[in-house]
Structures are given as C-alpha cells and as structure tokens.
Design a protein around this motif. Structure first.
Motif, PDB file in Angstrom:
ATOM      1  N   LEU A  39       0.864  -1.177   0.000  1.00 22.23           N
ATOM      2  CA  LEU A  39       0.000   0.000   0.000  1.00 22.23           C
ATOM      3  C   LEU A  39       0.901   1.228   0.000  1.00 22.23           C
ATOM      4  CD1 LEU A  39      -2.857   1.178   0.123  1.00 22.23           C
ATOM      5  CD2 LEU A  39      -2.701   1.088   2.612  1.00 22.23           C
ATOM      6  N   VAL A  40       0.881   1.962  -1.105  1.00 23.59           N
ATOM      7  CA  VAL A  40       1.851   3.030  -1.350  1.00 23.59           C
ATOM      8  C   VAL A  40       1.114   4.345  -1.570  1.00 23.59           C
ATOM      9  CG1 VAL A  40       3.760   3.772  -2.836  1.00 23.59           C
ATOM     10  CG2 VAL A  40       3.360   1.337  -2.460  1.00 23.59           C
ATOM     11  N   THR A 205       1.667  -7.334  -5.597  1.00 19.24           N
ATOM     12  CA  THR A 205       0.610  -6.422  -6.022  1.00 19.24           C
ATOM     13  C   THR A 205       0.787  -5.096  -5.297  1.00 19.24           C
ATOM     14  OG1 THR A 205      -0.945  -8.237  -6.386  1.00 19.24           O
ATOM     15  CG2 THR A 205      -1.891  -6.056  -6.169  1.00 19.24           C
ATOM     16  N   VAL A 206       0.579  -3.994  -6.006  1.00 20.45           N
ATOM     17  CA  VAL A 206       0.719  -2.668  -5.427  1.00 20.45           C
ATOM     18  C   VAL A 206      -0.607  -1.926  -5.525  1.00 20.45           C
ATOM     19  CG1 VAL A 206       1.919  -0.451  -5.572  1.00 20.45           C
ATOM     20  CG2 VAL A 206       3.150  -2.569  -6.054  1.00 20.45           C
ATOM     21  N   LEU A 207      -1.027  -1.343  -4.417  1.00 17.58           N
ATOM     22  CA  LEU A 207      -2.180  -0.456  -4.389  1.00 17.58           C
ATOM     23  C   LEU A 207      -1.654   0.946  -4.109  1.00 17.58           C
ATOM     24  CD1 LEU A 207      -4.579  -2.626  -2.190  1.00 17.58           C
ATOM     25  CD2 LEU A 207      -4.502  -2.495  -4.685  1.00 17.58           C
ATOM     26  N   TYR A 208      -1.795   1.828  -5.082  1.00 13.83           N
ATOM     27  CA  TYR A 208      -1.237   3.180  -4.958  1.00 13.83           C
ATOM     28  C   TYR A 208      -2.361   4.173  -4.687  1.00 13.83           C
ATOM     29  CZ  TYR A 208       1.275   7.478  -5.900  1.00 13.83           C
ATOM     30  OH  TYR A 208       1.833   8.720  -5.783  1.00 13.83           O
ATOM     31  N   GLN A 218       0.048  -4.374 -10.854  1.00 14.27           N
ATOM     32  CA  GLN A 218       0.709  -5.651 -10.633  1.00 14.27           C
ATOM     33  C   GLN A 218       2.209  -5.417 -10.766  1.00 14.27           C
ATOM     34  OE1 GLN A 218      -0.917  -8.475  -9.805  1.00 14.27           O
ATOM     35  NE2 GLN A 218      -2.791  -7.281  -9.814  1.00 14.27           N
ATOM     36  N   ARG A 219       2.986  -6.068  -9.948  1.00 13.33           N
ATOM     37  CA  ARG A 219       4.437  -5.913 -10.021  1.00 13.33           C
ATOM     38  C   ARG A 219       4.933  -6.305 -11.406  1.00 13.33           C
ATOM     39  NH1 ARG A 219       9.104  -9.196  -6.744  1.00 13.33           N
ATOM     40  NH2 ARG A 219      10.820  -7.847  -7.329  1.00 13.33           N
ATOM     41  N   LEU A 297       9.550  -0.768  -9.590  1.00 11.26           N
ATOM     42  CA  LEU A 297       8.284  -0.272  -9.059  1.00 11.26           C
ATOM     43  C   LEU A 297       8.246   1.258  -9.088  1.00 11.26           C
ATOM     44  CD1 LEU A 297       5.590  -0.684  -7.664  1.00 11.26           C
ATOM     45  CD2 LEU A 297       6.817  -0.963  -5.500  1.00 11.26           C
ATOM     46  N   GLU A 298       9.353   1.882  -8.778  1.00  6.04           N
ATOM     47  CA  GLU A 298       9.415   3.347  -8.806  1.00  6.04           C
ATOM     48  C   GLU A 298       9.095   3.886 -10.195  1.00  6.04           C
ATOM     49  OE1 GLU A 298      12.449   6.836  -7.339  1.00  6.04           O
ATOM     50  OE2 GLU A 298      13.308   5.004  -8.142  1.00  6.04           O
TER      51      GLU A 298
END
Length: 305
Positions: A39-40, A205-208, A218-219, A297-298
């Motif tokens: 969670l970003v 998985t990333v939630l921004y 998704q990564r 990811l960045e």
C-alpha cells in the motif's frame, strides 16, 4: 465464518470524508489469499484511513467492505485480522513475556495458551532470549520486532503492517523482511511503506493511493503479453547512449528515467537482449552498475508520460 467469497478482502466504492476533506474516494479492489500487498502513497493519501476501516476502527461513509466474507469489526475476525500501527509501543515497565502473554489473554487464550503463543512468536522473530527483558532495555529495532511478534499472536490470516522497518538499522530491517517472506505462504500481508525497493522485494501487487483515489498495479506489469522490460543503470552515460540502445534488435522504446538509468521496452520474443546490451556497453566503454530484468516499481508508479 462464511467461506463463500474467493477473496480475502473485497472493497467496493469505499468513500470516507473528514469534514470537507475526502480521505477515500470510491476506492475498489480485491485481494486473493497468498498475496503480499504493498500500500503506497504520499503522506495524507488515505493509507491509515483505509487500514482503520479494514480493522473496523472507522466506518466508511459509503461503499462495501468484506474481510474474509465478514464486515470489518465482526467478532469472527477477532484474532484473524491483525494490525500493527507505525507508532506502536510496548510498556517500558513490564517484561516482554508478561506483555505478550497479556495480549494473548485479551484474545481469549488461557494463560497457558498465551504463554505458549508468546514463546512461539518470540521464536519467530528470533528474540526468545529476550522474554524476561523489559522493553526499555531493548534497542529500537528489537522493540519493533517484539511488536511484530505481538501482531502474530493467535496465527492471524491477515496482517497489516504500517512502516514496519522505518528507522531501523539494516540488520533489523532485513530480519523483518525475511520474516514476512517466510510467513507469506500462510499469512496475507498488507504492507504500507515509503521504501519502494523493500516493497518490490516482498510484494506482488501494489495499491497506490493519492488524494484518496486508488490505482492498482501488478508488479512488473506489462503493457501486453509480447512486451518485456530491462532497466540499465550505468556510470556517466554519454549523450549517444539512448540512441545506440534503441538500435538493438527487438527494442521498441528507450526512456531515460534518471540521469544514470534507462528503461528499455522490447519484444519479449527477442532472445538474449540482455547479452546484446552488455556487449554494447563493452563496445562503447560504458560502465554499467546494474542490469535489472523488468521495470522497477518506482518507474511504474512515477514514470513521466
């Protein structure tokens, strides 16, 4: 407990206001069992509000949330969902063992069961030898690991960790990352952190979140099944480097994401592009620092259009 839902967590059109401020704006996502979620988002993006709603500490203004098929805060989730806030503290007056045993009893365990759980979770965080120590006698990193041990009491299925490694020395931070990776087969972790490189190692998985709105990533997400990425980091790139890379067979696009970094989008069916890229570096005398298989990811989150 209901088992009809295939998802560990379901969030649909979740909205929460604090006065005139919209903390969460129609947020929707689902989480499957067996995934580790990042969670970003910047400070004030709504991450803590989302955590609080999932735990049942806050109620949403509108939308639906289900955790293991239940409404957040339902008694059936007690001990099944666990959360560790960033600023969680131990009482400096009591021993580690006494505090963890007390927390186990609060979850409904007998004193003997709570003592057994205390021994188990302290072993998981590799601090069994500190069971009689007071929190005031421990380093910051050790106290953080004890707090994570507390979050693991009762073998929860979902654990929310907010900035679990913030401010820690490399040894303690590595110990926590290793613990999360080892337990992720049995526990669904949701990790909130500003350290993108750490999340990239642990999460699939990333939630921004930004200004209450959420985008799911998704990564190493690809634009299509035939597209792949390489990320090249070099020392002292010259002005012709980008154009030379673009001429390699199979390369579709080259973007300079940072002064010393190039993101290369290429045809996934092109074999051995990494070898061709390293040969190109050698031919031109470019000194590379790192070649990453994929897009960081960045760069996925903050790429300039």
């Amino acid at each position: 407990m209901s088992t009809s839902t295939p998802f560990v967590i379901e969030v649909n059109e979740l909205t929460k206001h604090f006065g005139s401020k919209c903390a969460l704006d129609k947020v929707s996502f689902t989480i499957d069992q067996g995934h580790t979620i990042a969670l970003v988002g910047p400070n004030g993006a709504g991450k803590t509000t989302l955590f609080s709603i999932l735990c049942g500490f806050l109620r949403a203004d509108s939308g639906a949330v289900r955790v293991l098929g239940q409404t957040p805060g339902d008694s059936s989730l007690f001990g099944v969902l666990s959360a560790l806030p960033q600023d969680a503290q131990l009482d400096p007056r009591f021993s580690v063992g006494k505090q963890l045993t007390f927390y186990g009893q609060l979850q409904g365990l007998s004193r003997v069961q709570a003592q057994q759980e205390t021994a188990r979770v302290l072993e998981q965080v590799d601090l069994s030898n500190q069971i009689n120590a007071k929190a005031s006698e421990l380093s910051h990193g050790m106290r953080k690991r004890i707090c994570i041990a507390q979050a693991l009491i009762g073998k929860p299925r979902i654990v929310l960790l907010d900035e679990a490694t913030a401010g820690l020395d490399p040894i303690n931070a590595k110990a926590i990352r290793t613990l999360v990776a080892d337990l992720s087969k049995d526990i669904t972790f949701i990790l909130s952190s500003h350290d993108l490189s750490e999340l990239e190692r642990l999460c699939d998985t990333v939630l921004y979140l930004e200004k209450g709105e959420l985008t799911s990533h998704q990564r190493y997400a690809q634009n299509g099944s035939d597209i792949a990425f390489l990320t090249l980091q070099v020392k002292q790139p010259d002005s012709q480097m980008q154009s030379h890379i673009a001429q390699l067979a199979g390369v579709k696009q080259v973007r300079q994401s940072q002064p010393d970094e190039f993101v290369i989008e290429y045809d996934a069916h092109q074999n051995a592009l990494d070898i061709a890229l390293l040969e190109l570096c050698h031919h031109h005398g470019w000194v590379y620092k790192q070649l990453i298989n994929g897009n960081t990811l960045e760069n996925q989150l903050f790429a300039t259009p």
